[in-house]
Scaffold this active site. Structure first.
Site, PDB file in Angstrom:
ATOM      1  N   CYS A 107     -14.981  12.467  -8.741  1.00  0.00           N
ATOM      2  CA  CYS A 107     -15.708  11.185  -8.708  1.00  0.00           C
ATOM      3  C   CYS A 107     -17.184  11.360  -8.367  1.00  0.00           C
ATOM      4  O   CYS A 107     -18.002  10.485  -8.657  1.00  0.00           O
ATOM      5  CB  CYS A 107     -15.065  10.239  -7.716  1.00  0.00           C
ATOM      6  SG  CYS A 107     -13.352   9.917  -8.134  1.00  0.00           S
TER       7      CYS A 107
ATOM      8  N   HIS B 176     -19.849   4.177  -7.098  1.00  0.00           N
ATOM      9  CA  HIS B 176     -18.675   4.652  -7.822  1.00  0.00           C
ATOM     10  C   HIS B 176     -17.612   3.549  -7.789  1.00  0.00           C
ATOM     11  O   HIS B 176     -17.519   2.793  -6.821  1.00  0.00           O
ATOM     12  CB  HIS B 176     -18.163   5.926  -7.141  1.00  0.00           C
ATOM     13  CG  HIS B 176     -16.824   6.358  -7.615  1.00  0.00           C
ATOM     14  ND1 HIS B 176     -16.547   6.548  -8.946  1.00  0.00           N
ATOM     15  CD2 HIS B 176     -15.659   6.619  -6.933  1.00  0.00           C
ATOM     16  CE1 HIS B 176     -15.282   6.918  -9.068  1.00  0.00           C
ATOM     17  NE2 HIS B 176     -14.723   6.964  -7.861  1.00  0.00           N
TER      18      HIS B 176
ATOM     19  N   ASN C 105     -10.880   2.938 -12.578  1.00  0.00           N
ATOM     20  CA  ASN C 105     -11.678   4.061 -12.093  1.00  0.00           C
ATOM     21  C   ASN C 105     -11.797   5.112 -13.207  1.00  0.00           C
ATOM     22  O   ASN C 105     -10.800   5.722 -13.594  1.00  0.00           O
ATOM     23  CB  ASN C 105     -10.984   4.659 -10.857  1.00  0.00           C
ATOM     24  CG  ASN C 105     -11.753   5.818 -10.244  1.00  0.00           C
ATOM     25  OD1 ASN C 105     -12.740   6.292 -10.804  1.00  0.00           O
ATOM     26  ND2 ASN C 105     -11.296   6.279  -9.090  1.00  0.00           N
TER      27      ASN C 105
HETATM   28  O1  UT7 Z   1     -12.085   7.808  -6.736  1.00  0.00           O
HETATM   29  C1  UT7 Z   1     -11.420   8.074  -5.538  1.00  0.00           C
HETATM   30  C2  UT7 Z   1      -9.972   7.906  -5.788  1.00  0.00           C
HETATM   31  N1  UT7 Z   1      -9.170   7.007  -5.096  1.00  0.00           N
HETATM   32  C3  UT7 Z   1      -9.467   6.053  -4.197  1.00  0.00           C
HETATM   33  O2  UT7 Z   1     -10.550   5.802  -3.794  1.00  0.00           O
HETATM   34  C4  UT7 Z   1      -8.280   5.275  -3.707  1.00  0.00           C
HETATM   35  C5  UT7 Z   1      -8.412   4.812  -2.282  1.00  0.00           C
HETATM   36  N2  UT7 Z   1      -7.210   4.152  -1.845  1.00  0.00           N
HETATM   37  C6  UT7 Z   1      -6.830   2.923  -2.283  1.00  0.00           C
HETATM   38  O3  UT7 Z   1      -7.546   2.322  -3.059  1.00  0.00           O
HETATM   39  C7  UT7 Z   1      -5.539   2.325  -1.769  1.00  0.00           C
HETATM   40  O4  UT7 Z   1      -4.976   3.185  -0.804  1.00  0.00           O
HETATM   41  C8  UT7 Z   1      -4.508   2.045  -2.904  1.00  0.00           C
HETATM   42  C9  UT7 Z   1      -4.971   0.854  -3.716  1.00  0.00           C
HETATM   43  C10 UT7 Z   1      -4.354   3.249  -3.801  1.00  0.00           C
HETATM   44  C11 UT7 Z   1      -3.146   1.734  -2.310  1.00  0.00           C
HETATM   45  O5  UT7 Z   1      -3.227   0.656  -1.421  1.00  0.00           O
HETATM   46  P1  UT7 Z   1      -2.476   0.710  -0.009  1.00  0.00           P
HETATM   47  O6  UT7 Z   1      -2.669  -0.594   0.636  1.00  0.00           O
HETATM   48  O7  UT7 Z   1      -2.985   1.922   0.712  1.00  0.00           O
HETATM   49  O8  UT7 Z   1      -0.969   0.837  -0.436  1.00  0.00           O
HETATM   50  P2  UT7 Z   1       0.096   1.954  -0.036  1.00  0.00           P
HETATM   51  O9  UT7 Z   1      -0.154   3.210  -0.801  1.00  0.00           O
HETATM   52  O10 UT7 Z   1       0.225   2.036   1.450  1.00  0.00           O
HETATM   53  O11 UT7 Z   1       1.420   1.313  -0.587  1.00  0.00           O
HETATM   54  C12 UT7 Z   1       1.919   0.054  -0.067  1.00  0.00           C
HETATM   55  C13 UT7 Z   1       3.208  -0.250  -0.794  1.00  0.00           C
HETATM   56  C14 UT7 Z   1       4.208   0.899  -0.772  1.00  0.00           C
HETATM   57  O12 UT7 Z   1       5.492   0.340  -0.662  1.00  0.00           O
HETATM   58  P3  UT7 Z   1       6.249   0.283   0.778  1.00  0.00           P
HETATM   59  O13 UT7 Z   1       6.348   1.706   1.233  1.00  0.00           O
HETATM   60  O14 UT7 Z   1       5.371  -0.546   1.650  1.00  0.00           O
HETATM   61  O15 UT7 Z   1       7.552  -0.341   0.450  1.00  0.00           O
HETATM   62  C15 UT7 Z   1       4.065   1.517  -2.139  1.00  0.00           C
HETATM   63  O16 UT7 Z   1       5.230   2.163  -2.578  1.00  0.00           O
HETATM   64  O17 UT7 Z   1       2.955  -0.526  -2.171  1.00  0.00           O
HETATM   65  C16 UT7 Z   1       3.799   0.301  -2.997  1.00  0.00           C
HETATM   66  N3  UT7 Z   1       3.051   0.613  -4.212  1.00  0.00           N
HETATM   67  C17 UT7 Z   1       3.032  -0.194  -5.277  1.00  0.00           C
HETATM   68  N4  UT7 Z   1       3.632  -1.371  -5.518  1.00  0.00           N
HETATM   69  C18 UT7 Z   1       3.398  -1.947  -6.697  1.00  0.00           C
HETATM   70  C19 UT7 Z   1       2.262   1.689  -4.471  1.00  0.00           C
HETATM   71  N5  UT7 Z   1       1.753   1.584  -5.713  1.00  0.00           N
HETATM   72  C20 UT7 Z   1       2.193   0.429  -6.227  1.00  0.00           C
HETATM   73  C21 UT7 Z   1       1.994  -0.228  -7.452  1.00  0.00           C
HETATM   74  N6  UT7 Z   1       2.597  -1.419  -7.642  1.00  0.00           N
HETATM   75  N7  UT7 Z   1       1.196   0.273  -8.413  1.00  0.00           N
END
Ligand code: UT7
Length: 349
Positions: free
Chosen positions: A131, A276, A306
């Site tokens: 990135c 970004h 992204n």
């Molecule tokens: O360019 C740099 C690259 N990346 C980034 O900058 C990403 C930075 N991080 C983020 O943007 C966030 O962490 C995310 C948007 C990726 C994820 O958000 P989060 O609030 O941290 O969610 P999480 O990973 O803690 O997941 C919460 C829940 C989980 O379920 P449980 O364990 O609470 O039952 C996941 O399994 O959401 C579930 N989950 C989804 N549900 C529906 C994960 N992905 C998805 C999905 N749709 N696509």
């Protein structure tokens, strides 16, 4: 060599003006195939609400068919940047290609691009800084121009993610984030006293290397890829999203303060902030920490997701065409991503 040393040691040209690099033109290209959150919800367990609330993304672009690589998306973006700069393709004397999704593991996508542009013999350097790859490339271009090594450096960020993510429950946290697209800028010598790249700063910290990574194929493994690895999905990116989020909202403001100080500017002097595009929430938090108003912050993640190395040049190209960037505009850039790597810069157009 003497000429280069003269420039490094502060020698001048252009009647006393220190040689400085500037972004002279920009371009972008995204595939025509629009994939909405609802489209993804049809093939994997996710919802529009989950994606949009957490990331701001509504849709992204995917390549229309198998066989289209990062170098193909880069081609129209590069031509657009060269044209806006008032240059011809033959004027380009070096190419920097930032990507984490090159057409093949080797040779570099830059070599494929110069062939498509019809530039045999012109040096092509792939930059693999995810990135932050565009910002790292910009820094190399800046040094080359200031030292008098090259005069017209094409800097490209281009990615094809759609062939490299997993559309199922295991991969859904990553798959919903990324899109395909390319952006490019033509960097050359500044001709006006205020114009140019005023400050650029690069950082990396391998402590976060395994918080966002692609495990296989891995040259440290014998063999590099096995059926077991494929079954376990090791050839798809893995991310500790919360950790990436935490680092991004800390490091991006930090690097912005530092580059502004180096440029002798303050937030109030900035006309446009092009961060970004990893997550709308990250950018809103970063902008609010910095005190940059919403209307000065570029968001296109809603439409493209992204596109890693391509997000900043796409943001610049769209903003320039929308009139948000004009002659004299002071534009702030900041990136954070895998590595971890992060970077910031200020450019006067
Ligand atoms: O360019 C740099 C690259 N990346 C980034 O900058 C990403 C930075 N991080 C983020 O943007 C966030 O962490 C995310 C948007 C990726 C994820 O958000 P989060 O609030 O941290 O969610 P999480 O990973 O803690 O997941 C919460 C829940 C989980 O379920 P449980 O364990 O609470 O039952 C996941 O399994 O959401 C579930 N989950 C989804 N549900 C529906 C994960 N992905 C998805 C999905 N749709 N696509």
């Amino acid at each position: 060599m003497l000429r280069i040393l003269n420039q490094i040691s502060g020698g001048d040209n252009q009647g006393g003006m220190e040689r400085r690099s500037a972004i002279l033109g920009s371009g972008h290209y995204v595939p025509t195939r629009v994939v909405t959150n609802d489209d993804l919800a049809k093939i994997m367990p996710t919802t529009h609400e989950w994606i949009h609330q957490r990331t701001g993304i509504r849709e992204r672009r995917f390549i229309e068919e198998s066989g289209i690589g990062a170098s193909d998306l880069a081609l129209p973006a590069a031509r657009m940047a060269i044209e806006q700069a008032g240059r011809e393709v033959k004027d380009v004397d070096a190419v920097l290609f930032a990507t984490l999704s090159p057409d093949h593991q080797f040779p570099g996508a830059g070599c494929l691009l110069i062939h498509k542009l019809g530039l045999p013999g012109v040096p092509a350097l792939d930059v693999r800084n995810q990135c932050s790859g565009f910002m790292y490339s910009l820094s190399v271009a800046d040094a080359w121009i200031r030292c008098g090594v090259y005069r017209n450096v094409l800097v490209v960020g281009s990615e094809v993610h759609s062939t490299g993510v997993e559309f199922n429950e295991r991969g859904r946290d990553v798959a919903v984030l990324f899109g395909d697209g390319a952006g490019a800028v033509l960097v050359g010598e500044a001709t006006r006293p205020e114009q140019g790249l005023r400050a650029l700063e690069l950082h990396a910290d391998g402590a976060g290397a395994y918080d966002l990574w692609l495990e296989a194929p891995a040259s440290k493994m014998q063999p590099r890829l096995t059926h077991e690895m494929l079954d376990e999905g090791k050839h798809y990116p893995a991310m500790n999203g919360k950790q990436v989020f935490r680092w991004a909202v800390e490091k991006m403001p930090e690097v912005v303060h530092s580059v502004l100080q180096k440029a002798g500017l303050t937030i109030a002097d900035i006309d446009l902030f092009v961060p970004h595009q990893a997550n709308m929430r990250i950018n809103q938090l970063v902008a609010s920490k910095l005190g940059i108003p919403e209307e000065k912050t570029v968001h296109n993640i809603e439409r493209y997701g992204n596109t890693t190395a391509a997000t900043i040049p796409i943001g610049i190209s769209e903003s320039w065409r929308e009139g948000k960037i004009q002659e004299g505009s002071r534009v702030l850039m900041a990136a954070f991503g895998a590595g971890f790597t992060w970077a910031g810069g200020v450019a006067v157009f």
